[in-house]
Structure formats: C-alpha cells, structure tokens
Design a protein around this motif. Structure first.
Motif, PDB file in Angstrom:
ATOM      1  N   MET A   1       0.838  -1.199   0.000  1.00  8.37           N
ATOM      2  CA  MET A   1       0.000   0.000   0.000  1.00  8.37           C
ATOM      3  C   MET A   1       0.878   1.256   0.000  1.00  8.37           C
ATOM      4  O   MET A   1       1.917   1.284   0.636  1.00  8.37           O
ATOM      5  N   ALA A   2       0.427   2.275  -0.727  1.00  5.00           N
ATOM      6  CA  ALA A   2       1.204   3.523  -0.755  1.00  5.00           C
ATOM      7  C   ALA A   2       1.135   4.185   0.618  1.00  5.00           C
ATOM      8  O   ALA A   2       0.102   4.164   1.286  1.00  5.00           O
ATOM      9  N   ARG A   3       2.254   4.772   1.010  1.00  3.81           N
ATOM     10  CA  ARG A   3       2.348   5.334   2.354  1.00  3.81           C
ATOM     11  C   ARG A   3       3.056   6.672   2.255  1.00  3.81           C
ATOM     12  O   ARG A   3       4.084   6.772   1.584  1.00  3.81           O
ATOM     13  N   ILE A   4       2.503   7.684   2.857  1.00  2.62           N
ATOM     14  CA  ILE A   4       3.213   8.978   2.858  1.00  2.62           C
ATOM     15  C   ILE A   4       3.115   9.647   4.224  1.00  2.62           C
ATOM     16  O   ILE A   4       2.180   9.390   4.979  1.00  2.62           O
ATOM     17  N   PHE A   5       4.081  10.501   4.484  1.00  2.00           N
ATOM     18  CA  PHE A   5       4.017  11.345   5.666  1.00  2.00           C
ATOM     19  C   PHE A   5       3.423  12.684   5.248  1.00  2.00           C
ATOM     20  O   PHE A   5       3.848  13.278   4.265  1.00  2.00           O
ATOM     21  N   LEU A   6       2.442  13.129   5.981  1.00  2.00           N
ATOM     22  CA  LEU A   6       1.877  14.452   5.730  1.00  2.00           C
ATOM     23  C   LEU A   6       1.739  15.165   7.067  1.00  2.00           C
ATOM     24  O   LEU A   6       1.063  14.673   7.963  1.00  2.00           O
ATOM     25  N   PRO A   7       2.394  16.293   7.213  1.00  2.00           N
ATOM     26  CA  PRO A   7       2.330  16.981   8.497  1.00  2.00           C
ATOM     27  C   PRO A   7       1.025  17.734   8.650  1.00  2.00           C
ATOM     28  O   PRO A   7       0.988  18.944   8.653  1.00  2.00           O
ATOM     29  N   LEU A   8      -0.078  16.995   8.699  1.00  2.00           N
ATOM     30  CA  LEU A   8      -1.354  17.674   8.862  1.00  2.00           C
ATOM     31  C   LEU A   8      -2.195  16.929   9.866  1.00  2.00           C
ATOM     32  O   LEU A   8      -1.942  15.786  10.201  1.00  2.00           O
ATOM     33  N   GLU A   9      -3.167  17.615  10.351  1.00  2.00           N
ATOM     34  CA  GLU A   9      -4.137  16.994  11.233  1.00  2.00           C
ATOM     35  C   GLU A   9      -5.146  16.322  10.332  1.00  2.00           C
ATOM     36  O   GLU A   9      -6.149  16.909   9.961  1.00  2.00           O
ATOM     37  N   ALA A  10      -4.833  15.092   9.930  1.00  2.20           N
ATOM     38  CA  ALA A  10      -5.756  14.413   9.023  1.00  2.20           C
ATOM     39  C   ALA A  10      -7.006  14.010   9.802  1.00  2.20           C
ATOM     40  O   ALA A  10      -6.917  13.288  10.779  1.00  2.20           O
ATOM     41  N   LYS A  11      -8.108  14.526   9.375  1.00  5.18           N
ATOM     42  CA  LYS A  11      -9.381  14.152   9.997  1.00  5.18           C
ATOM     43  C   LYS A  11     -10.207  13.521   8.899  1.00  5.18           C
ATOM     44  O   LYS A  11      -9.962  13.754   7.722  1.00  5.18           O
ATOM     45  N   PRO A  12     -11.184  12.721   9.274  1.00  5.39           N
ATOM     46  CA  PRO A  12     -12.016  12.149   8.223  1.00  5.39           C
ATOM     47  C   PRO A  12     -12.524  13.254   7.300  1.00  5.39           C
ATOM     48  O   PRO A  12     -12.908  14.328   7.750  1.00  5.39           O
ATOM     49  N   GLY A  13     -12.479  13.002   5.997  1.00  8.67           N
ATOM     50  CA  GLY A  13     -12.902  14.010   5.020  1.00  8.67           C
ATOM     51  C   GLY A  13     -11.955  14.017   3.842  1.00  8.67           C
ATOM     52  O   GLY A  13     -11.070  13.171   3.727  1.00  8.67           O
ATOM     53  N   ILE A  14     -12.150  15.026   2.988  1.00 17.68           N
ATOM     54  CA  ILE A  14     -11.360  15.104   1.755  1.00 17.68           C
ATOM     55  C   ILE A  14     -10.087  15.911   2.004  1.00 17.68           C
ATOM     56  O   ILE A  14     -10.123  16.963   2.626  1.00 17.68           O
ATOM     57  N   ILE A  15      -8.959  15.403   1.521  1.00 21.37           N
ATOM     58  CA  ILE A  15      -7.731  16.205   1.585  1.00 21.37           C
ATOM     59  C   ILE A  15      -7.121  16.307   0.192  1.00 21.37           C
ATOM     60  O   ILE A  15      -7.354  15.454  -0.668  1.00 21.37           O
ATOM     61  N   ARG A  16      -6.343  17.351  -0.004  1.00 21.21           N
ATOM     62  CA  ARG A  16      -5.651  17.556  -1.278  1.00 21.21           C
ATOM     63  C   ARG A  16      -4.158  17.499  -1.027  1.00 21.21           C
ATOM     64  O   ARG A  16      -3.653  18.174  -0.148  1.00 21.21           O
ATOM     65  N   ILE A  17      -3.480  16.669  -1.804  1.00 22.33           N
ATOM     66  CA  ILE A  17      -2.033  16.507  -1.646  1.00 22.33           C
ATOM     67  C   ILE A  17      -1.381  17.117  -2.886  1.00 22.33           C
ATOM     68  O   ILE A  17      -1.744  16.766  -4.013  1.00 22.33           O
ATOM     69  N   LEU A  25       3.601  10.167  -5.321  1.00 17.97           N
ATOM     70  CA  LEU A  25       2.504   9.183  -5.360  1.00 17.97           C
ATOM     71  C   LEU A  25       2.130   8.829  -6.792  1.00 17.97           C
ATOM     72  O   LEU A  25       1.889   7.665  -7.123  1.00 17.97           O
ATOM     73  N   ALA A  26       2.100   9.857  -7.652  1.00 15.11           N
ATOM     74  CA  ALA A  26       1.630   9.633  -9.025  1.00 15.11           C
ATOM     75  C   ALA A  26       2.685   8.938  -9.881  1.00 15.11           C
ATOM     76  O   ALA A  26       2.370   7.983 -10.600  1.00 15.11           O
ATOM     77  N   THR A  27       3.936   9.390  -9.782  1.00 12.13           N
ATOM     78  CA  THR A  27       4.924   8.877 -10.741  1.00 12.13           C
ATOM     79  C   THR A  27       5.794   7.762 -10.176  1.00 12.13           C
ATOM     80  O   THR A  27       6.142   6.845 -10.899  1.00 12.13           O
ATOM     81  N   VAL A  28       6.143   7.830  -8.904  1.00  8.90           N
ATOM     82  CA  VAL A  28       7.002   6.770  -8.347  1.00  8.90           C
ATOM     83  C   VAL A  28       6.145   5.571  -7.931  1.00  8.90           C
ATOM     84  O   VAL A  28       6.424   4.433  -8.305  1.00  8.90           O
ATOM     85  N   LEU A  29       5.116   5.830  -7.170  1.00 13.60           N
ATOM     86  CA  LEU A  29       4.285   4.710  -6.688  1.00 13.60           C
ATOM     87  C   LEU A  29       3.164   4.335  -7.659  1.00 13.60           C
ATOM     88  O   LEU A  29       2.499   3.328  -7.488  1.00 13.60           O
ATOM     89  N   ARG A  30       2.963   5.161  -8.675  1.00 12.66           N
ATOM     90  CA  ARG A  30       1.916   4.910  -9.680  1.00 12.66           C
ATOM     91  C   ARG A  30       0.557   4.626  -9.057  1.00 12.66           C
ATOM     92  O   ARG A  30      -0.142   3.675  -9.414  1.00 12.66           O
ATOM     93  N   THR A  31       0.232   5.446  -8.099  1.00 11.04           N
ATOM     94  CA  THR A  31      -1.070   5.330  -7.435  1.00 11.04           C
ATOM     95  C   THR A  31      -2.192   5.627  -8.426  1.00 11.04           C
ATOM     96  O   THR A  31      -2.029   6.463  -9.323  1.00 11.04           O
ATOM     97  N   ARG A  32      -3.299   4.914  -8.263  1.00 11.24           N
ATOM     98  CA  ARG A  32      -4.454   5.103  -9.156  1.00 11.24           C
ATOM     99  C   ARG A  32      -5.697   5.441  -8.334  1.00 11.24           C
ATOM    100  O   ARG A  32      -5.769   5.067  -7.160  1.00 11.24           O
ATOM    101  N   PRO A  33      -6.671   6.089  -8.952  1.00  7.37           N
ATOM    102  CA  PRO A  33      -7.927   6.340  -8.218  1.00  7.37           C
ATOM    103  C   PRO A  33      -8.477   5.013  -7.694  1.00  7.37           C
ATOM    104  O   PRO A  33      -8.418   4.000  -8.383  1.00  7.37           O
ATOM    105  N   GLY A  34      -8.951   5.046  -6.476  1.00  6.25           N
ATOM    106  CA  GLY A  34      -9.492   3.825  -5.868  1.00  6.25           C
ATOM    107  C   GLY A  34      -8.473   3.113  -4.992  1.00  6.25           C
ATOM    108  O   GLY A  34      -8.837   2.273  -4.166  1.00  6.25           O
ATOM    109  N   ASP A  35      -7.167   3.457  -5.158  1.00  7.84           N
ATOM    110  CA  ASP A  35      -6.139   2.789  -4.343  1.00  7.84           C
ATOM    111  C   ASP A  35      -6.219   3.228  -2.885  1.00  7.84           C
ATOM    112  O   ASP A  35      -6.538   4.382  -2.579  1.00  7.84           O
ATOM    113  N   ASP A  36      -5.890   2.278  -2.022  1.00  4.40           N
ATOM    114  CA  ASP A  36      -5.784   2.622  -0.601  1.00  4.40           C
ATOM    115  C   ASP A  36      -4.474   3.357  -0.361  1.00  4.40           C
ATOM    116  O   ASP A  36      -3.474   3.122  -1.036  1.00  4.40           O
ATOM    117  N   LEU A  37      -4.496   4.210   0.637  1.00  3.06           N
ATOM    118  CA  LEU A  37      -3.343   5.051   0.943  1.00  3.06           C
ATOM    119  C   LEU A  37      -3.231   5.119   2.456  1.00  3.06           C
ATOM    120  O   LEU A  37      -4.249   5.217   3.144  1.00  3.06           O
TER     121      LEU A  37
END
Ligand code: SAH
Length: 244
Positions: A1-17, A25-37
C-alpha cells in the motif's frame, strides 16, 4: 500500500495533496484512483485513506479514519553518532531509522575527520524516506551536530536526562548480556553512543562514564563505525525492545 508522511491533522474528510508528495505518489508509486493510501502524520498516528482522483500536481484523497498501526518500539532509542565521512552518515541514519531509533545526535568528537555540520536537512530527508519505506509511524528527529562535551553538559537534549546511556568502546567494556542486567528489564529510554572512524578518545570515554554511561563491548573484533551502530541498535532492540 502507498504510504506517505503528511504533516497535517488528518481528519475524516477530503484532503488535497500537492507538490513533491503528489508527484511521488503519481509517478514513483503509480497510485491510481481507488487505491488505498496510508497517511502518517509523523507523530505516531496513521490514517487510512482512499485516492479519489489524481494528477501529477494534485491528488484528492478521502481520509476514512485512524488505522490501527503502530510500529514504534517500546524501547525509545537515541543514537549519538560520531560524525562520519561521505555517505556513511546517511547509511547510519537510514539503517537506524529502519531499526526504530527515535533521535539521532551527530557528535563532533576529537577524532571526527569531518566537521561538516550543514547536512541536517539532507539527513532529515534520508530519515523521512527510510521511515516511509519501512512503515514507521514517526520520523526520527535529527539534531544539529554538537561538540561531544556539549551533548553531555550543554543546554538540554531533554531525552538525555530521562535515559540511561551506553558508550560502545572497542578497547573494552561490558558484554551486552551484562549490560542488560545492569540496565534492568524495565529500561525504556536508552542513548547509544558510537564513535567516528577513529573511535572515541580515552577522555571522551571517561566523560561519558562520569555522566553515568556504561561502557559496552560488541565483541573482540573492531567493527567499522557504521557496522557498530547498526549492530548495537539491532542488539538492544533484541534485548530490550521489539525484535525477537
Ligand atoms: N579506533 C579504532 C576504530 C574505531 S571503530 C581503530 O581505528 O582501530 C568506530 C566505533 O565503532 C568505535 O568508536 C565504537 O563506538 C564502535 N566499535 C567498533 N567495534 C567495536 C567493538 N568491538 N566494541 C564496541 N564498540 C565498537
């Protein structure tokens, strides 16, 4: 599963990276819509998320909630490492991160051949990359290089006062089984001091001992500093932490 560090208060909801993390995420891990993160906040929290949409510039993800995930050892380890030349310092930081060290203090010792002290941000990046790759929930803190005596006597590195300490010395010291007895099974905070290529001087050993450090041996062969650091961390995680 793709894993990243984000210095934010992640709360349930939509976030923009955006920025470098989105590109990763897009080019190295080739993440796709629907993937777990998995999003790690670097402070010990992990969040489960799902990628909603993505471009190289921006990834929209939905944070679903906290993920039950803690890879931190019950043993808090700090590594005091005599500054090493070239890439060796980076190797030690990478491996120490994988092995669960929480704090790294580069020490300018009498025999340090390098006195380059401006690499902290590069080392922080090495630690973050290693933490992400190995699934740490926290990123080790990399301190600015300090002269060896200042680490013991200078303005507080707070964990130093709560910790027991071991200095690894190729010229003698307690075997680790004896060290474990002396520290006690309930030891939860430990500083490990490993010298630079040329080793610690007798005066440095005496200084650490005067501050309550035990002198420890890693056997009769002289290990390279980076081998010594990796071995010492792994063995202490085995004896008192979460390996084995
Ligand atoms: N002064 C030595 C080498 C130092 S090795 C020489 O040139 O001969 C670098 C560091 O690794 C040391 O300062 C020590 O912290 C650690 N180390 C290496 N071998 C060790 C051993 N057998 N026991 C304890 N520590 C060791």
């Amino acid at each position: 599963m793709a894993r990243i560090f984000l210095p934010l208060e992640a709360k349930p909801g939509i976030i923009r990276i955006t920025g470098e993390k989105a590109r990763y995420l897009a080019t190295v891990l080739r993440t796709r819509p629907g993937d777990d993160l998995e999003i790690l906040d670097g402070k010990g929290h992990a969040y489960a998320a799902k990628v909603a949409s993505l471009s190289k510039k921006e990834i929209v993800a939905e944070v679903k909630g906290m993920a039950a995930h803690d890879t931190e050892s019950p043993l808090s380890l700090a590594l005091l490492q005599g500054l090493l030349k070239g890439e060796k310092m980076e190797i030690v930081i990478q491996k120490a991160t994988e092995l669960g060290v929480g704090e790294i203090v580069p020490a300018i010792t009498e025999r340090s051949q390098v006195r380059e002290t401006r690499k902290t941000s590069r080392w922080e990046k090495v630690a973050e990359d290693a933490a992400r790759q190995c699934g740490r929930t926290t990123i080790p803190r990399i301190h600015k290089p300090l002269p060896f005596p200042d680490i013991f006597f200078g303005p507080a590195l707070p964990f130093f006062h709560e910790s027991k300490g071991l200095l690894f010395w190729e010229e003698g010291g307690l075997p680790l089984k004896a060290v474990r007895k002396r520290l006690g099974e309930d030891c939860r905070n430990l500083v490990l001091a490993v010298g630079p290529e040329g080793g610690f001087t007798r005066e440095e050993v005496a200084l650490a001992e005067s501050r309550g450090f035990l002198t420890a041996s890693l056997g009769s062969r002289i290990l390279r500093a980076e081998t010594a650091a990796i071995t010492a961390i792994a063995l202490m995680q085995f004896l008192l932490g979460d390996i084995g």
